[in-house]
Enzyme design. Structure first.
Site, mmCIF file in Angstrom:
data_model
loop_
_atom_site.group_PDB
_atom_site.id
_atom_site.type_symbol
_atom_site.label_atom_id
_atom_site.label_comp_id
_atom_site.label_asym_id
_atom_site.label_seq_id
_atom_site.Cartn_x
_atom_site.Cartn_y
_atom_site.Cartn_z
ATOM 1 N N ASP A 173 -22.391 -31.706 26.622
ATOM 2 C CA ASP A 173 -23.521 -31.651 27.556
ATOM 3 C C ASP A 173 -23.114 -31.681 29.029
ATOM 4 O O ASP A 173 -23.929 -32.012 29.892
ATOM 5 C CB ASP A 173 -24.500 -32.802 27.299
ATOM 6 C CG ASP A 173 -25.371 -32.582 26.081
ATOM 7 O OD1 ASP A 173 -25.056 -31.693 25.274
ATOM 8 O OD2 ASP A 173 -26.365 -33.317 25.899
ATOM 9 N N CYS A 208 -25.278 -27.264 20.812
ATOM 10 C CA CYS A 208 -23.932 -27.693 20.400
ATOM 11 C C CYS A 208 -23.372 -26.884 19.239
ATOM 12 O O CYS A 208 -22.240 -26.396 19.293
ATOM 13 C CB CYS A 208 -23.960 -29.166 20.014
ATOM 14 S SG CYS A 208 -24.376 -30.280 21.369
ATOM 15 N N HIS A 235 -19.683 -29.350 15.831
ATOM 16 C CA HIS A 235 -20.907 -30.139 15.744
ATOM 17 C C HIS A 235 -21.114 -30.677 14.334
ATOM 18 O O HIS A 235 -21.518 -31.819 14.148
ATOM 19 C CB HIS A 235 -22.129 -29.307 16.146
ATOM 20 C CG HIS A 235 -23.405 -30.110 16.056
ATOM 21 N ND1 HIS A 235 -23.729 -31.071 16.986
ATOM 22 C CD2 HIS A 235 -24.405 -30.118 15.132
ATOM 23 C CE1 HIS A 235 -24.878 -31.632 16.647
ATOM 24 N NE2 HIS A 235 -25.307 -31.079 15.539
ATOM 25 N N ASP A 286 -19.716 -27.829 26.470
ATOM 26 C CA ASP A 286 -20.248 -26.960 25.408
ATOM 27 C C ASP A 286 -21.558 -26.291 25.804
ATOM 28 O O ASP A 286 -22.020 -25.388 25.115
ATOM 29 C CB ASP A 286 -20.386 -27.701 24.077
ATOM 30 C CG ASP A 286 -21.365 -28.856 24.114
ATOM 31 O OD1 ASP A 286 -21.775 -29.276 25.219
ATOM 32 O OD2 ASP A 286 -21.722 -29.368 23.033
#
Length: 517
Positions: free
Chosen positions: A45, A83, A137, A351
């Site tokens: 993030d 993600c 993820h 990401d």
């Protein structure tokens, strides 16, 4: 080194093959030197809210240090601002329509089993590979690691294990533990039990006076160094991935990182409203944030959070970035102490970006600039120092670029090597003209977006369209066009502005060419 400068005699003597880099093609390189180590830093993030990117309110001295050691890309974008899809793309070097991962649940091993991951391929080239933290993820992908992936749990004994891996505040832990007991007495288990607790308490932020080793962010650093040391003893080159999960929600970091910033000085996003003339499905109601117990779950698309809560959230996001920044400093020191800094490629990437109130949005999950744009930097042998590159590039370019820099042979991927932009040879160069992102909305819409040096053009296609299905004009529901030179905040969709008709036509042709190639 450029291919045209290599004569036949040199080729015969050294058997070194150097391939030129072309847009949307892989790079080819074999070198006679030992392959370089790779330290792979994935930060969840993280938008370019960094001092090295001109955000001088940020305290990020260690990422600044890394930037001065190498090259940063100022116009880098992810393939999809979520993600699962983004990480599947970067780890395979393939666009989401090739990995067939457009969500958080799909594993590319199931949707596209013919693909190889980057570390999986490196194993075949004599590397030892391992990781800790969030790299993929979904799951740990055992095929990627020659030395098992692992996550540490040796938290600072003074504070113990954080509740749900996130919270160290004593009162928060007390309430959560009581809720856990209640839930178990009701017969709840697994996800149902977790949801029961989170419905009672799940704070969006935490500033606790604890050590760096009280949360996983600090532990990932220690674990990553352990993995490097283990591989160094083998004499093989290493690929070590460290996936920091901050600044992902909840925004929790030791108090000392919160203390770096004054909340009253924090600037809020402006304007906090949806873009004029933009289709409604380009926006969302930031469900990820609304899942936190201290956020009004009734908020809808376009609603604005109270100013005090906005400042608290942004403050927490900034504190988390500085917390991660401190870890980067420890890692760089570790490379220097082991005398391997000059033989290690370091790459740092986010990401996806992050909305912090702009467009009345929070989190990611869009095709807007704040969601797709990321920090992206390389340092190490063969990389120009203290350099910024403004050309539009894509995160999936990371895969072939690393191979090219590290001296590993080619791999068939969608991405292109950026080494001609990174190296110090003025005779090598490429000129990427746009980066591609996409985002699905609801079950049947897909927005494809291209970002050039100045513009963003987006098409929203209906009926479950993907780039591997026929391109039909009648499927296009809406289009967007933004000019960052005159409107950097994307306040107005210019697609129907007659003065931009030629620009829109050109960008449409570029996107269509990409989608139909």
């Amino acid at each position: 080194m450029n291919l045209r400068n290599i004569n036949i005699a040199f080729l015969l003597l050294s058997t070194i093959i150097l391939g030129s880099c072309k847009t949307k093609q892989e790079s080819v390189q074999l070198t006679n030197s030992k392959p370089k180590n790779i330290l792979f830093l994935a930060i969840d993030d993280l938008k370019p809210l960094l001092n090295a990117y001109g955000e001088n309110q940020m305290y990020t001295p260690n990422i600044d240090r890394l930037a001065k050691m190498g090259t940063i890309f100022t116009n880098a974008h992810v393939q999809q601002a979520i993600c699962g899809a983004s990480r599947a793309s970067v780890m395979t070097g393939m666009y989401p329509d090739h990995t067939k991962v457009w969500d958080l649940e799909t594993d590319f091993r199931d949707s596209a089993p013919e693909l190889l991951s980057m570390p999986e391929y490196l194993i075949t080239q004599g590397y030892e590979t391992s990781a800790t933290g969030k790299i993929y993820h979904k799951g740990i992908d055992r095929k990627s690691w020659s030395i098992p992936y692992s996550n540490p749990n040796y938290y600072d004994e003074k504070y113990g294990t954080p509740a749900f891996g996130s919270y160290q505040d004593p009162e928060t832990k007390r309430i959560m533990n009581a809720a856990l007991k209640e839930g178990r007495e009701k017969g709840l288990t697994n996800r149902a039990l977790r949801n029961y607790v989170f419905n009672i308490l799940r704070p969006s932020t935490e500033s606790a006076n604890v050590s760096d080793l009280s949360y996983t962010t600090g532990l990932y650093t220690i674990e990553g160094i352990k993995k490097m040391d283990k591989i160094i003893k083998t004499g093989k080159p290493f690929f070590v991935g460290i996936g920091y999960q901050k600044p992902h929600l909840p925004f929790v970091a030791p108090k000392k990182y919160w203390d770096l910033y004054k909340r009253e000085d924090i600037k809020l996003a402006v304007p906090q409203k949806q873009s004029e003339g933009t289709p409604k499905w380009a926006f969302h109601s930031f469900g990820e944030l609304r899942n936190m117990s201290d956020i009004d779950s009734r908020l809808d698309t376009g609603d604005v959070l109270p100013e005090a809560k906005q400042r608290e959230l942004i403050h927490g996001y900034m504190a988390c970035i500085s917390y991660v920044d401190a870890q980067i400093g420890i890692l760089l020191d570790a490379l220097e102490e082991r005398n391997i800094l000059d033989e290690t490629i370091v790459v740092l990437w986010g990401d996806h970006g992050y909305h912090l109130g702009d467009h009345a949005l929070w989190n990611k999950h869009s095709n807007f600039e704040q969601a797709t744009r990321i920090p992206f930097m390389f340092a190490g042998p063969g990389v120009a120092k203290n350099t910024k590159i403004d050309k539009p590039v894509e995160l999936l370019d990371l895969f072939p670029t690393l191979f090219d820099l590290a001296g590993v042979k080619e791999a068939k991927v969608d991405g292109k090597s950026l080494k001609p932009l990174l190296d110090t040879d003025p005779k090598t160069n490429i000129n990427p003209t746009y980066a591609v992102s996409q985002y699905p909305r609801w079950k049947d819409k897909m927005g494809y977006s291209i970002r050039t040096d100045r513009y963003r053009y987006t098409e929203w296609h209906n009926d479950g369209y993907r780039s591997f299905t026929p391109y039909k004009e009648e499927r296009i529901l809406a289009r967007e066009l933004y000019d960052y030179e005159v409107d950097p905040l994307e306040t107005k969709n210019l697609i129907n502005d007659a003065s931009y008709a030629d620009t829109a036509k050109l960008l449409k042709a570029e996107l269509k060419s990409f989608l139909t190639k």
